[in-house]
Every structure is written in structure tokens, then in C-alpha cells.
Design an enzyme around this catalytic site. Structure first.
Site, short mmCIF file in Angstrom:
data_model
loop_
_atom_site.label_atom_id
_atom_site.label_comp_id
_atom_site.label_asym_id
_atom_site.label_seq_id
_atom_site.Cartn_x
_atom_site.Cartn_y
_atom_site.Cartn_z
N TYR A 165 -12.76 -7.00 6.12
CA TYR A 165 -11.57 -7.10 5.26
C TYR A 165 -11.19 -8.56 5.17
CZ TYR A 165 -6.88 -6.75 3.42
OH TYR A 165 -5.76 -6.93 2.64
N TYR A 184 0.82 -1.21 0.00
CA TYR A 184 0.00 0.00 0.00
C TYR A 184 0.86 1.27 0.00
CZ TYR A 184 -3.99 -3.03 0.77
OH TYR A 184 -4.94 -4.00 0.61
N LYS A 234 -1.93 -16.50 9.07
CA LYS A 234 -1.11 -15.61 9.88
C LYS A 234 -0.28 -16.34 10.94
CE LYS A 234 -3.45 -11.16 9.19
NZ LYS A 234 -2.38 -10.49 8.43
N ASP A 244 -13.85 -16.15 8.69
CA ASP A 244 -12.49 -15.75 8.34
C ASP A 244 -11.74 -15.49 9.64
OD1 ASP A 244 -10.14 -14.54 7.62
OD2 ASP A 244 -11.04 -13.05 6.28
#
Length: 431
Positions: A148, A20, A278, A249
Site C-alpha cells: 500500500y 473510506y 507520517k 516507501d
């Protein structure tokens, strides 16, 4: 001592695209040459307390002897082998551990290579499931705003279309349904009106809906918001009533980050599909997994395709699977629940002084997550520099100054981390 030269930093600035970031006016990057425990060592020797656990993942800290030993042992056997037509012990043991750790009925494991891919796999599972049951019309998804789920196209399509960082792709993404975000916080009294928007969408469109996908309890990059477990219970009930699959998620929330092994357990519900990633390897390697039930797996397998239509090149990577096995064993053998309660208490007491600062909207903590939400977006480059000068690594975005430290961080270091944040914010917000 390793030194990263000014020429190397210039080359980085001219040629490397960081997450980003702009290639016209890229933000500063800080050179790290090594890491140990909860510390990052910069070129030149300065140490930073890592408040980010490398984006939620490095739960056991850096350079962990058991994880290092596993990596060395596995790489001497094989670092990778294709998973098509082949299997190996690290993958088998990882599947066993994940089935044992996750809620009952989640007993079929697809081992992928990143969190976004795990979400893509979950979406494809849901759509292929209904196709196999001769209901191809059930191909849309419903989700909640401020969510997200990743940066690949399927994942982007269920991120918040405005706040999810992917607005410019709206015209080319699949169109799904977005319910209002939950407004009732984790510790607040429940009111059924909070789920009215989701209920209305499901009632109207359930004939075309394959699944509801959401981040249970904690909305991560969409706002670091903690919502009521009752919302999750009600969402599970709606999926049951109207014949939708529920995709959880848990890439960011899984493996004890919220104070339960999986965030769904705060609500006592079991999803139909769960996405993990993760922290699964303790931050050593990229790895993810999508788990589902025997019913869903067998229905997909009995469909027209005769198989599940997905297979990444690095699926089931032996090196990553071996490290994940040791990481999960370390977590399972630890006193992780009281440890997360200890971290939550330290974050709550350490960050609470910020609530009195002008310009701070809210301070909130849950498990190993501490958030200071400001009223205005931060100047990222300016405040990042201030944090580094204070000897801590904290990477805010938007209005959010947040941390999710490694689980091994002791109380003294947690105090230095949180007090450093408070001191920096006090200076930053001064008129």
C-alpha cells in the site's frame, strides 16, 4: 468543558465524508474535543488511551510542550511562503537533519506535503531519471502484492490491485508489474525461493523497468505483515544486477517505528530513493519528504527538461518544517532504540493471550507495532464501540486488530491498552 452537540454530529453525518466511508450509511464517529499525552478526550469528558498514534504519526504524544512552543514561535514569523525562488531556515535545517539521519548517499531532499505526494515524487524521479539517460523505455514499475502506497493515482497504481482498496480504478491506472508477496516472516529462516517471483519478473522485464517500489520489512495497510530482511537484501541485489532503482516507501515505517530508525536498516541496505512522512512532524502537521542521491538528482537535472518536474503549492511549508525539526530533535535526543525494545516487549506480552482465542490466526509484534490477525473480518462498527466503552482507541480494519502507540506511552498505560484489547476481543469472539 467543550461539548459537541447532537445537532453537530447529525450535520457531520449528513455532510462530511470521512476516510473510506459511505455517505448512505456512514459508520459512527466519536467526537474528540482535546488530546493530551497519550489520551484523547471525548465530548462529555471520557478519556481514551490512543493506541493508533493518529495513524502512526503522533509519536511524542499530543500537546507536547516543545512542539507547541515551536509552532507558536514559527507562526509569529510566517506560517507559509512559496518555495519557488525562496528558501527559509526551517527548510534548510530540516534538509540537514534528514540527510544526517538517513543512510549515506541520500543527500538530495524534496520536501512535499503528504505521504502520497512523496510517493508520486519518487515515481516521477525514477521515470525522469531514465528519460534523462535516454532510456525512456524504462518507464514501468515493479512492486510486491499486499503493498500500500497511498491514494493518489501514481501511488494507487503500485498498491495491490486486489487487496489495496483501489480495485475499481484498475482500468484507468497505469499498468505495472506485481510480484508475489514475501511469505517468510521477519524471524523465520530464509529461503531464496521466497523471492523467485520478483526475480522472474525483473529478469523478463528489466529493459522496461524503472524501479522497484516496496514498503521495507512491514507491509502496512495491505495486511500489517512483517517479512524477512533477507528478502530486502535480495531485492537490493536484483536491482543492482538488472539496473533498476530501489524506492523504499518508509512513510509508515520511518523514524524508529520498527525498532530501527528506518526499516531498511534491518537489512543493511540503502535505497536509491526513500519516501518519508507520517511521524516526521510528530503528528502536528502534514509533511513528507523524498530523498535521493546526488547521482540521480544531477542526472535528472542534466536531462532535456533541465529540472525536476514537480512543485506543490505548500512544498517546504515553514510551519510544518519548523515543527518537524523539533520533532526529529526530540527523537534523536531520546533513547529511542531501548524505548522501542521496551514497547515491543510490552506489546508482545500484552497481546500474546489472544493467540489462544478461537478465531485468531496470529499475534505478531515488531518495534512499536502490535497486530492481532483474525480469521474473519471484524464488524468494525460493533467492535469499535466496544473498544470505546473499554476506554481505548483502536481502529481495526478487515481481519486486523492492531496498534502502534505513541512512543511516550509508559508500561502501565501499555498494559491497560493491551489488556483492554484482550478483554474486548474475548467478548467479541465468544460464540
Amino acid at each position: 468543558m467543550t461539548i459537541i452537540s447532537a445537532e453537530q454530529i447529525r450535520y457531520d453525518r449528513d455532510h462530511i465524508w470521512h476516510p473510506y466511508s459511505s455517505m448512505i450509511n456512514p459508520p459512527p464517529v466519536y467526537p474528540i474535543v482535546s488530546a493530551q499525552g497519550v489520551y484523547l478526550t471525548m465530548s462529555g469528558g471520557q478519556e481514551l488511551i490512543d493506541g493508533m498514534a493518529s495513524w502512526w504519526s503522533t509519536i511524542h504524544g499530543y500537546n507536547h510542550p516543545a512542539l507547541n512552543a515551536t509552532a507558536h514561535a514559527q507562526i509569529d514569523k510566517m506560517s507559509h511562503v512559496m518555495f519557488g525562488g525562496i528558501t527559509h531556515e526551517p527548510a534548510i535545517e530540516l534538509a540537514r537533519k534528514l540527510v544526517d539521519l538517513t543512510p549515506a548517499t541520500l543527500d538530495k531532499v524534496f520536501i512535499a506535503d503528504s505521504g502520497s505526494v512523496a510517493v508520486e515524487v519518487a515515481i516521477k524521479m525514477a521515470i525522469q531519471y531514465w528519460h534523462a539517460l535516454d532510456k525512456p523505455e524504462k518507464h514501468k514499475l515493479v512492486t510486491i502484492r499486499n503493498g500500500y502506497h497511498g491514494d493518489t493515482f501514481g501511488a494507487m497504481s503500485v498498491c495491490d490491485p486486489i487487496n489495496g482498496m483501489h480495485e475499481i480504478f484498475t482500468a484507468v491506472l497505469p499498468k505495472h508489474h506485481f510480484a508475489d508477496r514475501p511469505e517468510i516472516g521477519f524471524h523465520q529462516a530464509w529461503e531464496s525461493s521466497d523471492i523467485a517471483s520478483l526475480k522472474s519478473i525483473i529478469e523478463q522485464h528489466h529493459q522496461e523497468l524503472a524501479a522497484l517500489i516496496l514498503e521495507p520489512i512491514v507491509q502496512g495497510a495491505g495486511g500489517m505483515r512483517f517479512y524477512s530482511p533477507h528478502y530486502l537484501k535480495a531485492a537490493r541485489a536484483l536491482c543492482d544486477e538488472y539496473d533498476l532503482l530501489l524506492i523504499a516507501d518508509e512513510i509508515a515505517t520511518g523514524f524508529a517505528r520498527t525498532g530501527e530508525m528506518f526499516a531498511c536498516q534491518h537489512a543493511g541496505i540503502i535505497p536509491d530513493i526513500i519516501c518519508l512522512g507520517k511521524a516526521i512532524t510528530g503528528g502536528y502537521m502534514s509533511l513528507a519528504a523524498t530523498l535521493t542521491s546526488t547521482k540521480i538528482a544531477e542526472s535528472i537535472s542534466a536531462g532535456g527538461a533541465g529540472c525536476f518536474m514537480h512543485g506543490p503549492t505548500f512544498m517546504g511549508n515553514p510551519l510544518a518544517c519548523a515543527i518537524a525539526n523539533t520533532s526529529l530533535q526530540l527523537l534523536n535526543d531520546s533513547q529511542w532504540k531501548p524505548n522501542m525494545q521496551r514497547i515491543e516487549a510490552a506489546l508482545q506480552s500484552g497481546l500474546q493471550p489472544a493467540a489462544a482465542f478461537k478465531g485468531v490466526a496470529e499475534v505478531r509484534c515488531l518495534g512499536g507495532i502490535g497486530v492481532i490477525e483474525l480469521e474473519q473480518a471484524v464488524d468494525s462498527a460493533r467492535i469499535q464501540k466496544m473498544f470505546v466503552e473499554a476506554g481505548i482507541w483502536v481502529r481495526p480494519f478487515g481481519k486486523l486488530v492492531y496498534i502502534m502507540p505513541p512512543y511516550i506511552m509508559d508500561n502501565e498505560t501499555l498494559d491497560r491498552l493491551t489488556s483492554g484489547m484482550i478483554q474486548v476481543l474475548h467478548r467479541y469472539l465468544k460464540p
